[in-house]
Design a protein around this motif. Structure first.
Motif, PDB file in Angstrom:
ATOM      1  N   ARG A   1      -1.636 -42.837 -50.262  1.00 55.60           N
ATOM      2  CA  ARG A   1      -2.194 -41.922 -49.267  1.00 55.60           C
ATOM      3  C   ARG A   1      -1.934 -42.526 -47.892  1.00 55.60           C
ATOM      4  O   ARG A   1      -2.216 -43.701 -47.653  1.00 55.60           O
ATOM      5  CB  ARG A   1      -3.691 -41.737 -49.502  1.00 55.60           C
TER       6      ARG A   1
ATOM      7  N   THR B   1       4.524 -29.415 -47.709  1.00 55.04           N
ATOM      8  CA  THR B   1       3.126 -29.153 -48.029  1.00 55.04           C
ATOM      9  C   THR B   1       3.066 -28.509 -49.409  1.00 55.04           C
ATOM     10  O   THR B   1       3.679 -27.470 -49.655  1.00 55.04           O
ATOM     11  CB  THR B   1       2.466 -28.262 -46.969  1.00 55.04           C
TER      12      THR B   1
ATOM     13  N   TRP C   1      -1.408 -27.532 -53.598  1.00 57.94           N
ATOM     14  CA  TRP C   1      -2.779 -28.040 -53.716  1.00 57.94           C
ATOM     15  C   TRP C   1      -3.284 -28.645 -52.416  1.00 57.94           C
ATOM     16  O   TRP C   1      -4.348 -29.231 -52.369  1.00 57.94           O
ATOM     17  CB  TRP C   1      -2.902 -29.037 -54.864  1.00 57.94           C
ATOM     18  N   GLY C   2      -2.486 -28.522 -51.326  1.00 61.27           N
ATOM     19  CA  GLY C   2      -2.987 -28.877 -50.006  1.00 61.27           C
ATOM     20  C   GLY C   2      -2.611 -30.240 -49.473  1.00 61.27           C
ATOM     21  O   GLY C   2      -3.080 -30.635 -48.407  1.00 61.27           O
ATOM     22  N   ASN C   3      -1.765 -30.973 -50.183  1.00 57.74           N
ATOM     23  CA  ASN C   3      -1.304 -32.266 -49.679  1.00 57.74           C
ATOM     24  C   ASN C   3       0.082 -32.121 -49.070  1.00 57.74           C
ATOM     25  O   ASN C   3       0.925 -31.402 -49.598  1.00 57.74           O
ATOM     26  CB  ASN C   3      -1.208 -33.296 -50.812  1.00 57.74           C
TER      27      ASN C   3
ATOM     28  N   SER D   1       3.466 -34.061 -48.626  1.00 58.25           N
ATOM     29  CA  SER D   1       4.011 -35.052 -49.542  1.00 58.25           C
ATOM     30  C   SER D   1       5.482 -35.312 -49.268  1.00 58.25           C
ATOM     31  O   SER D   1       6.223 -34.396 -48.901  1.00 58.25           O
ATOM     32  CB  SER D   1       3.831 -34.523 -50.969  1.00 58.25           C
TER      33      SER D   1
ATOM     34  N   PRO E   1      -3.792 -35.368 -47.416  1.00 57.98           N
ATOM     35  CA  PRO E   1      -4.413 -34.046 -47.519  1.00 57.98           C
ATOM     36  C   PRO E   1      -4.373 -33.364 -46.149  1.00 57.98           C
ATOM     37  O   PRO E   1      -4.684 -33.997 -45.140  1.00 57.98           O
ATOM     38  CB  PRO E   1      -5.844 -34.360 -47.967  1.00 57.98           C
TER      39      PRO E   1
ATOM     40  N   THR F   1      -4.873 -29.442 -45.925  1.00 61.34           N
ATOM     41  CA  THR F   1      -5.635 -28.201 -45.889  1.00 61.34           C
ATOM     42  C   THR F   1      -7.125 -28.523 -45.940  1.00 61.34           C
ATOM     43  O   THR F   1      -7.528 -29.630 -46.316  1.00 61.34           O
ATOM     44  CB  THR F   1      -5.278 -27.283 -47.077  1.00 61.34           C
TER      45      THR F   1
ATOM     46  N   GLU G   1      -9.368 -27.483 -48.016  1.00 62.22           N
ATOM     47  CA  GLU G   1      -9.780 -27.787 -49.386  1.00 62.22           C
ATOM     48  C   GLU G   1      -9.377 -29.209 -49.794  1.00 62.22           C
ATOM     49  O   GLU G   1     -10.147 -29.933 -50.410  1.00 62.22           O
ATOM     50  CB  GLU G   1      -9.193 -26.776 -50.377  1.00 62.22           C
ATOM     51  N   ALA G   2      -8.158 -29.596 -49.458  1.00 66.38           N
ATOM     52  CA  ALA G   2      -7.699 -30.950 -49.808  1.00 66.38           C
ATOM     53  C   ALA G   2      -8.485 -32.003 -49.038  1.00 66.38           C
ATOM     54  O   ALA G   2      -8.870 -33.033 -49.605  1.00 66.38           O
ATOM     55  CB  ALA G   2      -6.212 -31.086 -49.535  1.00 66.38           C
TER      56      ALA G   2
ATOM     57  N   ARG H   1     -11.785 -32.349 -50.755  1.00 73.17           N
ATOM     58  CA  ARG H   1     -11.636 -33.056 -52.028  1.00 73.17           C
ATOM     59  C   ARG H   1     -11.539 -34.555 -51.820  1.00 73.17           C
ATOM     60  O   ARG H   1     -12.175 -35.342 -52.534  1.00 73.17           O
ATOM     61  CB  ARG H   1     -10.390 -32.519 -52.742  1.00 73.17           C
ATOM     62  N   PHE H   2     -10.796 -34.994 -50.806  1.00 66.89           N
ATOM     63  CA  PHE H   2     -10.613 -36.421 -50.575  1.00 66.89           C
ATOM     64  C   PHE H   2     -11.748 -37.044 -49.760  1.00 66.89           C
ATOM     65  O   PHE H   2     -11.869 -38.269 -49.732  1.00 66.89           O
ATOM     66  CB  PHE H   2      -9.266 -36.693 -49.914  1.00 66.89           C
TER      67      PHE H   2
END
Length: 133
Positions: free
Chosen positions: A74, A98, A101-103, A105, A121, A123, A125-126, A129-130
């Protein structure tokens, strides 16, 4: 049970250690000539020479034979890391993208062919989550 590390097996320890020192910006700890560790805040990446496999039993692992695991780091800014590492990495699999799932990469292969993912991350949502990690 605590997750301790991921260990890669290689026939060229010094080459892989130098590569990951450049990628991570961390100097490897070398407790033995056939073993190195990158102790990072979130995990430990260990690299063992193929000679160490004999200590675990014959045939337990083979050097540079991975096609099922992705080593993930990350990072704050995938695009900046891509620009920094572009001259150091010979085999880019995916430029910064992108993911669904919003990462954000970027993927490349290390000198032994192991797949490495740099992600952040991006987005809402991402990021949520993190934020729990």
């Amino acid at each position: 049970m605590d997750f301790a590390s991921v260990r890669m097996i290689t026939d060229d320890l010094d080459r892989l250690v130098v590569f990951y020192e450049k990628i991570t910006g961390v100097l490897a700890k070398r407790p033995a000539p056939v073993f190195a560790e990158f102790v990072l805040p979130s995990c430990t990446l260990a690299i063992g020479h193929s000679q160490t496999v004999q200590l675990f039993g014959a045939g337990s692992a083979r050097a540079a034979d991975n096609r099922s695991v992705i080593i993930e780091f990350r990072v704050r800014d995938v695009d900046a890391e891509y620009a920094r590492l572009k001259p150091l990495v010979a085999d880019w699999v995916q430029e910064p993208t992108t993911m669904p799932w919003g990462n954000r990469s970027a993927l490349f292969r290390d000198p032994d062919g192991n797949l490495v993912n740099l992600f952040a991350p991006v987005t809402e949502e991402a990021l949520e989550r993190f934020s729990r990690h």
